[in-house]
Design a protein around this motif. Structure first.
Motif, short mmCIF file in Angstrom:
data_model
loop_
_atom_site.label_atom_id
_atom_site.label_comp_id
_atom_site.label_asym_id
_atom_site.label_seq_id
_atom_site.Cartn_x
_atom_site.Cartn_y
_atom_site.Cartn_z
N PHE A 1 0.84 -1.20 0.00
CA PHE A 1 0.00 0.00 0.00
C PHE A 1 0.88 1.25 0.00
O PHE A 1 2.11 1.17 0.11
N ASP A 2 0.21 2.41 -0.11
CA ASP A 2 0.93 3.68 -0.04
C ASP A 2 0.40 4.47 1.16
O ASP A 2 -0.35 3.94 1.98
N ASN A 3 0.77 5.72 1.26
CA ASN A 3 0.41 6.52 2.44
C ASN A 3 -1.10 6.77 2.57
O ASN A 3 -1.58 7.11 3.65
N ASN A 4 -1.83 6.61 1.49
CA ASN A 4 -3.28 6.81 1.55
C ASN A 4 -3.98 5.71 2.35
O ASN A 4 -5.14 5.90 2.75
N LEU B 1 7.27 6.24 2.93
CA LEU B 1 6.14 5.63 3.61
C LEU B 1 6.09 6.08 5.07
O LEU B 1 7.09 6.05 5.78
N GLU B 2 4.90 6.48 5.51
CA GLU B 2 4.70 6.92 6.89
C GLU B 2 4.67 5.68 7.80
O GLU B 2 3.67 4.98 7.90
N LYS B 3 5.77 5.45 8.50
CA LYS B 3 5.94 4.21 9.26
C LYS B 3 5.72 4.36 10.76
O LYS B 3 5.79 3.37 11.49
N GLU B 4 5.44 5.57 11.21
CA GLU B 4 5.36 5.79 12.66
C GLU B 4 4.35 4.87 13.33
O GLU B 4 4.65 4.20 14.33
N GLN B 5 3.13 4.81 12.78
CA GLN B 5 2.11 3.93 13.37
C GLN B 5 2.41 2.47 13.10
O GLN B 5 2.23 1.62 13.96
#
Length: 310
Positions: free
Chosen positions: A10-13, A47-51
């Protein structure tokens, strides 16, 4: 300990839906199940990986790894708002060579049971992969498309959103290279068409509990007679009561759809629950209802009484 490898792309969406999806997977994990989770994403995005990185902190019987995808699919065909990330599953055997057999799942999914049983009991042997029958042979348009245009048996078409891959065989038989060649074509159903074409005659059918889509749900509820000889009553019951819910149409975090309440239930129980997001969604839907004309409300009620109570 049963180690179950599973891949998402997936992507950031789709980071939030992915977190809910993986949380549902972990909520239903048995004590002796360990999920080795792989996330595929384009090398061109941050990619937003924080969560995502917090998942192993909340659930200790898993680990999360990332694999980047190069520009192989940059010019691949896109349709119906589905991005090139849908093609990433086709490279799993090359990207994750450490497993001979591996599960792939989309993230618009809610898991309601542990996957170790289906993973361990599904013998792939000389087949390339396993998936759930799409029932497209029951729809004239789809049947014509697969039979006349793609020259496939419409009664054997599987969904590509939840599959178990025989990675070792896919690599040794050069099927991944075949996937890449087929990407050049503008298939209406993208990766699903490619998988069914390239793996023709080498696909194992799984019970419907492995991929309960909106359409399968509808047929099971309203037209179970059409499923005689394909699935048993127990398999249908299992799918409806505890199967993997796949929201392959409308997304529950965007609007109302079949089984939307199941997604919100898991969202509320997940570590990623946010009260504002929850209330903003439902209050916006209440506003939509308030703005309906009287005639529209009557039609909705009439449909519920006539159709919904059958």
């Amino acid at each position: 300990m049963n180690i179950i490898p599973i891949v998402f792309a997936f992507d950031n969406n789709l980071v939030l839906p992915a977190c809910v999806c993986i949380s549902s997977l972990m909520m239903n994990a048995k004590e002796d199940t360990f999920y080795d989770i792989f996330i595929l994403h384009s090398e061109r995005i941050n990619l937003e990986k924080e969560q995502l990185d917090k998942i192993p902190l909340y659930y200790t019987n898993c680990r999360v790894q990332y694999r980047q995808i190069d520009n192989t699919f940059d010019s691949a065909y896109e349709i119906r708002g589905i991005t090139t990330a849908t093609y990433y599953r086709l490279l799993i055997p090359e990207l994750i060579p450490e497993y001979d057999k591996i599960i792939y799942s989309d993230v618009d999914v809610v898991f309601r049971e542990d996957l170790s049983d289906v993973y361990l009991s599904t013998e792939l042997d000389d087949v390339y992969l396993a998936g759930v029958n799409s029932l497209f042979f029951l729809i004239s348009g789809y049947k014509k498309y697969y039979s006349s245009i793609l020259n496939l048996d419409a009664s054997k078409i599987i969904y590509a959103g939840n599959i178990i891959l025989n990675s070792k065989l896919l690599l040794s038989k050069g099927i991944v290279s075949k996937f890449k060649d087929l990407i050049k074509n503008d298939y209406t159903y993208q990766d699903m068409d490619i998988i069914n074409i390239a793996c023709k005659g080498k696909i194992k059918q799984l019970p419907p509990s492995f991929c309960l889509t909106n359409y399968l749900n509808e047929i099971m509820v309203y037209h179970p007679d059409k499923l005689e000889g394909l699935w048993t009553k127990k398999e249908i019951h299992d799918a409806l009561s505890r199967g993997i819910v796949h929201y392959n149409g409308q997304k529950p975090w965007k609007g109302y759809c079949v089984n939307f309440d199941i997604w919100w239930e898991y969202y509320r129980k997940s570590p990623f629950f946010d009260e504002k997001f929850y209330f903003d969604f439902f209050y916006s839907k209440l506003d939509e209802l308030d703005k309906l004309t009287l005639w529209r409300r009557i039609k909705i009620l009439a449909r519920w009484f006539i159709v919904g109570r059958k």
